[in-house]
Design a protein around this motif. Structure first.
Motif, mmCIF file in Angstrom:
data_model
loop_
_atom_site.group_PDB
_atom_site.id
_atom_site.type_symbol
_atom_site.label_atom_id
_atom_site.label_comp_id
_atom_site.label_asym_id
_atom_site.label_seq_id
_atom_site.Cartn_x
_atom_site.Cartn_y
_atom_site.Cartn_z
ATOM 1 N N SER A 108 0.812 -1.327 -0.072
ATOM 2 C CA SER A 108 -0.078 -0.045 0.065
ATOM 3 C C SER A 108 0.962 1.280 0.030
ATOM 4 C CB SER A 108 -1.116 0.070 1.257
ATOM 5 O OG SER A 108 -0.291 0.100 2.360
ATOM 6 N N ASN A 109 2.073 1.235 0.423
ATOM 7 C CA ASN A 109 2.898 2.334 0.247
ATOM 8 C C ASN A 109 3.523 2.557 -0.927
ATOM 9 O OD1 ASN A 109 2.698 2.702 3.138
ATOM 10 N ND2 ASN A 109 4.419 1.215 3.612
ATOM 11 N N PHE A 110 3.260 1.644 -1.855
ATOM 12 C CA PHE A 110 3.824 1.778 -3.230
ATOM 13 C C PHE A 110 2.867 1.192 -4.262
ATOM 14 C CE2 PHE A 110 7.537 1.334 -0.567
ATOM 15 C CZ PHE A 110 8.130 2.513 -0.652
ATOM 16 N N PRO A 111 1.844 2.060 -4.197
ATOM 17 C CA PRO A 111 0.486 1.426 -5.052
ATOM 18 C C PRO A 111 0.897 1.149 -6.640
ATOM 19 C CG PRO A 111 0.206 3.771 -4.562
ATOM 20 C CD PRO A 111 1.495 3.357 -3.938
ATOM 21 N N ASN A 112 1.887 1.560 -7.194
ATOM 22 C CA ASN A 112 2.200 1.623 -8.461
ATOM 23 C C ASN A 112 3.357 0.303 -8.792
ATOM 24 O OD1 ASN A 112 0.446 3.616 -9.105
ATOM 25 N ND2 ASN A 112 2.126 5.302 -9.009
ATOM 26 N N ALA A 113 3.876 -0.041 -7.783
ATOM 27 C CA ALA A 113 4.700 -1.281 -8.010
ATOM 28 C C ALA A 113 4.038 -2.406 -8.035
ATOM 29 C CB ALA A 113 5.598 -1.280 -6.523
ATOM 30 N N ALA A 114 4.771 -3.170 -9.033
ATOM 31 C CA ALA A 114 4.285 -4.757 -8.955
ATOM 32 C C ALA A 114 4.432 -5.560 -7.788
ATOM 33 C CB ALA A 114 5.051 -5.537 -10.136
ATOM 34 N N PRO A 115 3.794 -6.569 -7.465
ATOM 35 C CA PRO A 115 3.815 -7.238 -6.262
ATOM 36 C C PRO A 115 5.267 -7.881 -5.786
ATOM 37 C CG PRO A 115 2.630 -8.523 -7.943
ATOM 38 C CD PRO A 115 2.773 -7.191 -8.327
ATOM 39 N N SER A 116 5.740 -7.834 -4.843
ATOM 40 C CA SER A 116 6.938 -8.623 -4.425
ATOM 41 C C SER A 116 6.390 -9.937 -3.593
ATOM 42 C CB SER A 116 7.766 -7.894 -3.606
ATOM 43 O OG SER A 116 7.100 -7.354 -2.221
ATOM 44 N N GLN A 117 5.126 -10.012 -3.087
ATOM 45 C CA GLN A 117 4.568 -11.100 -2.306
ATOM 46 C C GLN A 117 3.370 -11.587 -3.186
ATOM 47 O OE1 GLN A 117 3.841 -9.560 1.640
ATOM 48 N NE2 GLN A 117 5.857 -9.812 2.298
ATOM 49 N N PHE A 118 3.257 -12.951 -2.836
ATOM 50 C CA PHE A 118 2.075 -13.812 -3.396
ATOM 51 C C PHE A 118 1.735 -14.694 -2.159
ATOM 52 C CE2 PHE A 118 4.790 -12.602 -6.902
ATOM 53 C CZ PHE A 118 3.783 -11.983 -7.778
ATOM 54 N N ALA A 119 0.502 -14.603 -1.961
ATOM 55 C CA ALA A 119 -0.032 -15.688 -0.818
ATOM 56 C C ALA A 119 -1.024 -16.569 -1.256
ATOM 57 C CB ALA A 119 -0.708 -14.688 0.242
ATOM 58 N N ARG A 134 17.283 -0.415 -1.143
ATOM 59 C CA ARG A 134 16.383 0.899 -1.345
ATOM 60 C C ARG A 134 15.224 0.680 -0.495
ATOM 61 N NH1 ARG A 134 15.744 0.952 -7.700
ATOM 62 N NH2 ARG A 134 13.741 1.820 -7.074
ATOM 63 N N LEU A 135 14.390 1.682 -0.246
ATOM 64 C CA LEU A 135 13.244 1.808 0.429
ATOM 65 C C LEU A 135 11.870 1.375 -0.450
ATOM 66 C CD1 LEU A 135 13.503 5.124 2.492
ATOM 67 C CD2 LEU A 135 13.633 2.533 3.425
ATOM 68 N N ASP A 136 11.912 1.508 -1.716
ATOM 69 C CA ASP A 136 10.923 1.258 -2.601
ATOM 70 C C ASP A 136 11.346 0.026 -3.129
ATOM 71 O OD1 ASP A 136 12.904 2.615 -3.861
ATOM 72 O OD2 ASP A 136 11.870 3.132 -5.391
ATOM 73 N N PRO A 137 10.093 -0.669 -3.838
ATOM 74 C CA PRO A 137 10.689 -2.223 -4.331
ATOM 75 C C PRO A 137 11.512 -1.954 -5.507
ATOM 76 C CG PRO A 137 8.120 -1.947 -3.725
ATOM 77 C CD PRO A 137 8.970 -0.528 -3.505
ATOM 78 N N VAL A 138 11.997 -2.826 -5.918
ATOM 79 C CA VAL A 138 12.781 -2.843 -7.125
ATOM 80 C C VAL A 138 12.152 -3.806 -8.185
ATOM 81 C CG1 VAL A 138 15.121 -3.693 -8.115
ATOM 82 C CG2 VAL A 138 15.034 -2.906 -5.590
ATOM 83 N N ALA A 139 11.883 -3.073 -9.235
ATOM 84 C CA ALA A 139 11.091 -3.655 -10.364
ATOM 85 C C ALA A 139 11.983 -4.877 -10.939
ATOM 86 C CB ALA A 139 10.854 -2.725 -11.373
ATOM 87 N N VAL A 140 11.176 -5.973 -11.231
ATOM 88 C CA VAL A 140 11.833 -7.045 -12.154
ATOM 89 C C VAL A 140 10.701 -7.429 -13.089
ATOM 90 C CG1 VAL A 140 12.544 -9.299 -11.644
ATOM 91 C CG2 VAL A 140 12.486 -7.761 -9.571
ATOM 92 N N PRO A 141 10.779 -6.647 -14.164
ATOM 93 C CA PRO A 141 10.030 -6.805 -15.189
ATOM 94 C C PRO A 141 9.953 -8.065 -15.768
ATOM 95 C CG PRO A 141 11.567 -5.350 -15.795
ATOM 96 C CD PRO A 141 11.855 -5.631 -14.344
#
Length: 178
Positions: A108-119, A134-141
């Motif tokens: 929720s802190n980075f709404p435009n980022a792709a997910p880094s977790q899957f449940a 980094r504080l923000d997620p690292v994109a892995v396209p």
């Protein structure tokens, strides 16, 4: 090929019956689909954490304490440089092959980022992490995902080794040196 698979399945079963631990069914299935998608072959993804620890007993030739094998998560350390060589994949879709209930967890802190977790519906969590601080997620396209930056992940991805998870006919994975 079928005979080889049958023989390795018997070997895995014999090791499990002898008390060598393998992953629980839900983790084993996730490892199986990740391996089938060839994520560990490129060197771009390294299995870390508890799921990697579970693979060490058979390779090291002695029993490791089972008290350290109780978490319900699979951590994947992403080596972005190496994974760039592979064709783009969709991590969420790969995980749905193991369990159709897998769904992305967005930050929720980075709404435009792709997910880094899957449940998954049973509580199993698969998380992509990386050594980038980094504080923000690292994109892995290449995986249609992102990775959470954690300190000290880089030493885990230096010279990882091949292991076999004792599940099914044996699942080849890439994990840190024990």
């Amino acid at each position: 090929e079928a005979q080889h698979s049958k023989n390795t399945r018997k070997l895995v079963q014999a090791l499990r019956e002898a008390g060598v631990h393998g992953p629980p069914r839900n983790i084993g299935r996730v490892l199986e689909v990740l391996s089938a998608a060839r994520l560990f072959e490129t060197g771009g993804v390294v299995l870390v954490g508890t799921a990697a620890y579970i693979c060490y007993s058979a390779a090291l030739g002695f029993y490791l304490p089972t008290t350290l094998m109780t978490t319900q998560d699979v951590d994947l350390s992403i080596v972005a440089v190496a994974i760039k060589a592979s064709a783009p994949l969709d991590l969420g879709e790969i995980l749905k092959r193991a369990d159709p209930t897998f769904a992305p967890r967005f930050n929720s802190n980075f709404p435009n980022a792709a997910p880094s977790q899957f449940a998954a519906g049973d509580g199993l969590l698969v998380e992509a992490i990386t050594n980038r601080r980094r504080l923000d997620p690292v994109a892995v396209p290449q995986l249609k995902a992102s990775a959470t930056g954690l300190a000290f992940q880089d030493y885990l991805t230096e010279g990882p080794e091949n292991f076999v998870a004792l599940y099914g006919a044996g699942v080849p994975v890439l994990a840190p040196r024990p």
